[in-house]
Write a protein that holds these residues in place. Structure first.
Motif, PDB file in Angstrom:
ATOM      1  N   ILE A 110       6.768  -6.574   0.467  1.00 50.36           N
ATOM      2  CA  ILE A 110       6.368  -5.277  -0.082  1.00 50.36           C
ATOM      3  C   ILE A 110       4.854  -5.196  -0.225  1.00 50.36           C
ATOM      4  CG2 ILE A 110       6.451  -3.826  -2.162  1.00 50.36           C
ATOM      5  CD1 ILE A 110       9.348  -4.884  -2.536  1.00 50.36           C
ATOM      6  N   GLU A 111       4.242  -6.249  -0.756  1.00 46.96           N
ATOM      7  CA  GLU A 111       2.790  -6.278  -0.921  1.00 46.96           C
ATOM      8  C   GLU A 111       2.084  -6.199   0.425  1.00 46.96           C
ATOM      9  OE1 GLU A 111       1.545  -8.695  -4.844  1.00 46.96           O
ATOM     10  OE2 GLU A 111       2.584  -9.910  -3.369  1.00 46.96           O
ATOM     11  N   ARG A 158      -0.503  -3.255   1.587  1.00 45.49           N
ATOM     12  CA  ARG A 158      -1.866  -3.508   2.082  1.00 45.49           C
ATOM     13  C   ARG A 158      -2.081  -2.849   3.430  1.00 45.49           C
ATOM     14  NH1 ARG A 158      -0.982  -8.713  -0.206  1.00 45.49           N
ATOM     15  NH2 ARG A 158      -0.287  -9.512   1.809  1.00 45.49           N
ATOM     16  N   GLN A 159      -1.071  -2.919   4.299  1.00 46.73           N
ATOM     17  CA  GLN A 159      -1.176  -2.296   5.615  1.00 46.73           C
ATOM     18  C   GLN A 159      -1.323  -0.784   5.495  1.00 46.73           C
ATOM     19  OE1 GLN A 159       1.997  -3.302   8.299  1.00 46.73           O
ATOM     20  NE2 GLN A 159       1.344  -1.859   9.865  1.00 46.73           N
ATOM     21  N   TRP A 160      -0.524  -0.175   4.605  1.00 50.74           N
ATOM     22  CA  TRP A 160      -0.614   1.277   4.403  1.00 50.74           C
ATOM     23  C   TRP A 160      -1.991   1.668   3.892  1.00 50.74           C
ATOM     24  CZ3 TRP A 160       4.596   1.276   1.318  1.00 50.74           C
ATOM     25  CH2 TRP A 160       5.661   1.157   2.218  1.00 50.74           C
ATOM     26  N   THR A 161      -2.539   0.869   2.963  1.00 50.55           N
ATOM     27  CA  THR A 161      -3.864   1.149   2.404  1.00 50.55           C
ATOM     28  C   THR A 161      -4.932   1.059   3.474  1.00 50.55           C
ATOM     29  OG1 THR A 161      -3.190   0.291   0.235  1.00 50.55           O
ATOM     30  CG2 THR A 161      -5.558   0.433   0.672  1.00 50.55           C
ATOM     31  N   THR A 162      -4.838   0.017   4.317  1.00 49.63           N
ATOM     32  CA  THR A 162      -5.814  -0.156   5.399  1.00 49.63           C
ATOM     33  C   THR A 162      -5.749   0.989   6.387  1.00 49.63           C
ATOM     34  OG1 THR A 162      -5.677  -2.570   5.209  1.00 49.63           O
ATOM     35  CG2 THR A 162      -6.560  -1.680   7.271  1.00 49.63           C
ATOM     36  N   ILE A 221      12.690  -8.106  -8.739  1.00 52.18           N
ATOM     37  CA  ILE A 221      11.699  -8.266  -7.665  1.00 52.18           C
ATOM     38  C   ILE A 221      10.366  -7.800  -8.234  1.00 52.18           C
ATOM     39  CG2 ILE A 221      11.002  -7.529  -5.356  1.00 52.18           C
ATOM     40  CD1 ILE A 221      14.010  -6.945  -4.834  1.00 52.18           C
ATOM     41  N   VAL A 222       9.468  -8.741  -8.453  1.00 55.29           N
ATOM     42  CA  VAL A 222       8.177  -8.458  -9.085  1.00 55.29           C
ATOM     43  C   VAL A 222       7.060  -8.989  -8.198  1.00 55.29           C
ATOM     44  CG1 VAL A 222       6.763  -8.766 -11.150  1.00 55.29           C
ATOM     45  CG2 VAL A 222       9.251  -8.646 -11.362  1.00 55.29           C
ATOM     46  N   PHE A 267      14.396 -15.613  -2.636  1.00 53.37           N
ATOM     47  CA  PHE A 267      14.524 -14.411  -1.803  1.00 53.37           C
ATOM     48  C   PHE A 267      13.821 -13.210  -2.457  1.00 53.37           C
ATOM     49  CE2 PHE A 267      18.662 -15.818   0.536  1.00 53.37           C
ATOM     50  CZ  PHE A 267      17.889 -16.639   1.341  1.00 53.37           C
ATOM     51  N   ALA A 268      13.925 -13.096  -3.767  1.00 54.30           N
ATOM     52  CA  ALA A 268      13.254 -12.000  -4.478  1.00 54.30           C
ATOM     53  C   ALA A 268      11.742 -12.110  -4.320  1.00 54.30           C
ATOM     54  CB  ALA A 268      13.640 -12.004  -5.954  1.00 54.30           C
TER      55      ALA A 268
END
Length: 208
Positions: A131-132, A136-140, A90-91, A123-124
């Motif tokens: 995850i991205e 982004r939500q956490w950063t905002t 998962i990358v 799916f990966a």
């Protein structure tokens, strides 16, 4: 998603794993064979093939360990009593490695089919996108919290500053009024009026 993987492939166990240089941790699990691993459960990193998939940044797919020329003598199937295995990295789009989407079973399975590998890869990718999005939500949210804290501190500073200025301004204003009342000295009267006007401006600013 994990249930669909098990249903489509016939594999008995599927998981999303967070894999680092030091640990293997299950984030989500579908366990139909009583493998015994729960979400947040961990495996010894060196005993997993995800460790090797992470290093190569490539899928590892085995239909039957007993017949596979590369992995038939590998310690992983012996430790966990496995016959079939598939693991896809998962990358994220930025190239950051998160972990692996994997499935295992004590029976052989045709997981090397193109449609199965493609399903795992899709799916990966979807997991990486999720995850991205969460990052982004956490950063905002962190930025908003920081801005709110800064605004609160600014308001508190202005309030304290305004309070601390009241006493000095009162003393200066009293002096200015005294000078303005000195009608026998026009220069002092003029200076007192100017000083009183400035005090009025300062008071207005400190209460804003």
């Amino acid at each position: 998603m994990l249930k669909m993987i098990c249903d489509e492939t016939g594999m008995g166990f599927a998981a999303v794993a967070r894999v680092t240089d030091e640990s293997w941790t299950a984030c989500a699990v579908q366990d139909n064979i009583e493998f015994g691993l729960k979400p947040r459960g961990q495996l010894e990193l060196q005993t997993t093939l995800c460790f090797e998939s992470r290093a190569a940044r490539a899928p590892i797919v085995v239909d039957d360990f007993a017949r596979d020329m590369t992995y038939r003598d590998h310690h992983t199937p012996a430790i966990y009593n496995l016959r079939s295995y598939i693991s896809v990295p998962i990358v994220t789009s930025s190239g950051s490695y998160f972990g692996n989407l994997c499935a295992i079973d004590p029976r052989p399975a045709r997981v090397s089919e193109a449609r199965v590998v493609r399903m795992f890869e899709v799916f990966a990718t979807l997991i990486a996108m999720q995850i991205e999005s969460e990052q982004r939500q956490w950063t905002t949210e962190a930025q908003l919290t920081s801005e709110r804290e800064t605004a609160t501190l600014r308001e508190q500073f202005i309030a304290v500053l305004g309070h601390d200025l009241r006493n000095p301004l009162s003393a200066v204003n009293a002096t200015a009024e005294y000078l303005a009342l000195r009608s026998d000295d026009t220069k002092l009267v003029s200076a007192g009026m100017r000083l009183s006007a400035r005090c009025l401006v300062c008071r207005s600013s400190s209460t804003m």
